[in-house]
Scaffold this motif. Structure first.
Motif, mmCIF file in Angstrom:
data_model
loop_
_atom_site.group_PDB
_atom_site.id
_atom_site.type_symbol
_atom_site.label_atom_id
_atom_site.label_comp_id
_atom_site.label_asym_id
_atom_site.label_seq_id
_atom_site.Cartn_x
_atom_site.Cartn_y
_atom_site.Cartn_z
ATOM 1 N N SER A 230 -4.788 -3.181 1.311
ATOM 2 C CA SER A 230 -3.604 -3.423 0.484
ATOM 3 C C SER A 230 -2.861 -4.674 0.946
ATOM 4 O O SER A 230 -2.391 -5.474 0.128
ATOM 5 C CB SER A 230 -2.669 -2.212 0.532
ATOM 6 O OG SER A 230 -3.248 -1.088 -0.069
ATOM 7 N N ASP A 257 8.429 3.704 5.173
ATOM 8 C CA ASP A 257 8.094 5.063 5.559
ATOM 9 C C ASP A 257 7.827 5.937 4.330
ATOM 10 O O ASP A 257 6.991 6.837 4.368
ATOM 11 C CB ASP A 257 9.236 5.674 6.382
ATOM 12 C CG ASP A 257 9.327 5.066 7.777
ATOM 13 O OD1 ASP A 257 8.311 4.514 8.256
ATOM 14 O OD2 ASP A 257 10.414 5.147 8.387
ATOM 15 N N GLU A 258 8.541 5.667 3.233
ATOM 16 C CA GLU A 258 8.383 6.491 2.034
ATOM 17 C C GLU A 258 7.074 6.190 1.307
ATOM 18 O O GLU A 258 6.533 7.074 0.624
ATOM 19 C CB GLU A 258 9.563 6.274 1.094
ATOM 20 C CG GLU A 258 10.889 6.815 1.628
ATOM 21 C CD GLU A 258 11.988 6.732 0.600
ATOM 22 O OE1 GLU A 258 11.728 6.172 -0.501
ATOM 23 O OE2 GLU A 258 13.099 7.222 0.876
ATOM 24 N N ASN A 259 6.588 4.946 1.413
ATOM 25 C CA ASN A 259 5.335 4.562 0.757
ATOM 26 C C ASN A 259 4.505 3.729 1.729
ATOM 27 O O ASN A 259 4.388 2.509 1.572
ATOM 28 C CB ASN A 259 5.609 3.768 -0.530
ATOM 29 C CG ASN A 259 6.411 4.558 -1.533
ATOM 30 O OD1 ASN A 259 5.907 5.500 -2.131
ATOM 31 N ND2 ASN A 259 7.669 4.183 -1.719
ATOM 32 N N THR A 261 1.539 3.038 2.251
ATOM 33 C CA THR A 261 0.336 2.298 1.842
ATOM 34 C C THR A 261 0.661 1.148 0.909
ATOM 35 O O THR A 261 -0.250 0.461 0.437
ATOM 36 C CB THR A 261 -0.679 3.238 1.150
ATOM 37 O OG1 THR A 261 -0.076 3.797 -0.028
ATOM 38 C CG2 THR A 261 -1.118 4.346 2.081
ATOM 39 N N ASP A 262 1.959 0.941 0.637
ATOM 40 C CA ASP A 262 2.369 -0.098 -0.316
ATOM 41 C C ASP A 262 3.247 -1.135 0.385
ATOM 42 O O ASP A 262 4.479 -0.989 0.445
ATOM 43 C CB ASP A 262 3.137 0.522 -1.494
ATOM 44 C CG ASP A 262 2.281 1.503 -2.287
ATOM 45 O OD1 ASP A 262 1.077 1.242 -2.420
ATOM 46 O OD2 ASP A 262 2.827 2.516 -2.760
#
Length: 324
Positions: A230, A257-259, A261-262
């Motif tokens: 990514s 922390d919330e996403n 992988t993005d």
């Protein structure tokens, strides 16, 4: 970092180096004196900005290749690049358009947002801002800052009112962003006319307890394969959108922390960064030669996967053996 760069350039056959340093700056490499005696290295030691400017311009006139290593703030990188071009020098690195865009955090945010490139939500502070335009915690940055200069971290409105809103500053020169918790990454792409090479992704170490303190970094960062992909996809997209990026280009990214992988784009640094001192320890290839000899098609870099490095803000490096 200067010592690392000069040592790498000196090791290139038939290269002679001209550089300029502050007159009271000491160097740790004993070979400096020998290189100067051999005529391979000219070090101009200066005491004031006017003398340094004159040395820079003379070096541009004398040199076949000019590699400018300077911060973006106060338009230093941009103005030096422009002046070198005016003097007829061949400058390695990004073009003026990319440098100027990267140096202005507000313009860069608009550029990224218009192209739907993931980045941190950003607002420009108005000159007569009466109410705070963001939630807490938040980060306020000088739109032309670099290396953490002009960066403030606030956890509540009282802190903002006490430390920032009453100061005699031009608010429109600052941007505000919500604080996004996550892992800070440092990525490098070496861009030349033949290819783009992705360096191992590093991790930045930042302490927020006292506001903001950059504590160096580590290479490589432990990332899942899909995250690495990514990040590389995002870097490819950035380089496609900014074709004027060239040479050694650093990217500050955030894995929220919330996403996780993005990745989000934080900043683009169209210049050499401190991480160079770490990367050069992880390969037997001469990174400096690949930067200045940008028209040569080199084999792809080979990285030592058995080692990792940690580096301090001053570039001091500690080498670690990687666990299998």
């Amino acid at each position: 970092m200067l010592e690392a760069v000069i040592a790498d350039l000196i090791s290139i056959p038939n290269y002679n180096i001209i550089t300029c340093i502050q007159e009271d700056l000491t160097t740790a490499i004993p070979n400096f004196s020998q290189w100067e005696q051999d005529g391979r290295l000219q070090v101009h030691r200066v005491g004031d900005p006017r003398e340094e400017q004159a040395c820079f311009e003379q070096a541009c006139r004398q040199s076949d290749i000019v590699w400018i290593i300077a911060p973006e703030f106060d338009e230093i990188l941009s103005s030096r690049t422009e002046r070198a071009i005016q003097l007829g020098a061949y400058v390695v690195g990004s073009d003026l358009k990319s440098i100027n865009l990267s140096a202005d955090k507000w313009r860069l945010y608009e550029f990224l947002h218009d192209r739907s490139i993931p980045t941190i939500s950003t607002l420009l502070l108005e000159s007569q801002q009466l109410t705070f335009p963001c939630t807490f915690p938040c980060v306020i940055k000088h739109r032309f800052g670099a290396g953490g200069l002009g960066l403030h971290y606030f956890t509540q409105l009282d802190d903002w009112q006490e430390q920032f809103s009453h100061r005699q500053v031009n608010h429109s020169e600052y941007i505000v962003q919500p604080f996004v918790s996550g892992k800070m990454l440092s990525a490098v792409v070496l861009v030349n006319s033949h290819c783009r090479e992705f360096f191992p992704i590093g991790e930045q170490r930042i302490c927020w307890e006292s506001g903001f303190q950059y504590q160096g970094g580590a290479i490589p960062s432990e990332l899942a394969i899909d995250v690495t992909q990514s990040v590389q996809n995002l870097l490819q997209r950035l380089c496609n959108e900014l074709p004027g990026l060239a040479g050694y280009v650093g990217f500050d990214l955030l894995l929220p922390d919330e996403n996780p992988t993005d990745p989000l784009v934080v900043e683009i640094n169209p210049r050499l960064t401190t991480s160079y001192t770490g990367y050069r320890q992880l390969t037997q290839e001469n990174l400096a030669q690949r930067i200045v000899d940008s028209e040569t098609a080199f084999p792809l870099l080979k990285w030592d996967e058995t080692r990792g490095v940690q580096f301090r803000p001053d570039g001091t490096v500690l080498i670690n053996q990687m666990q299998s």
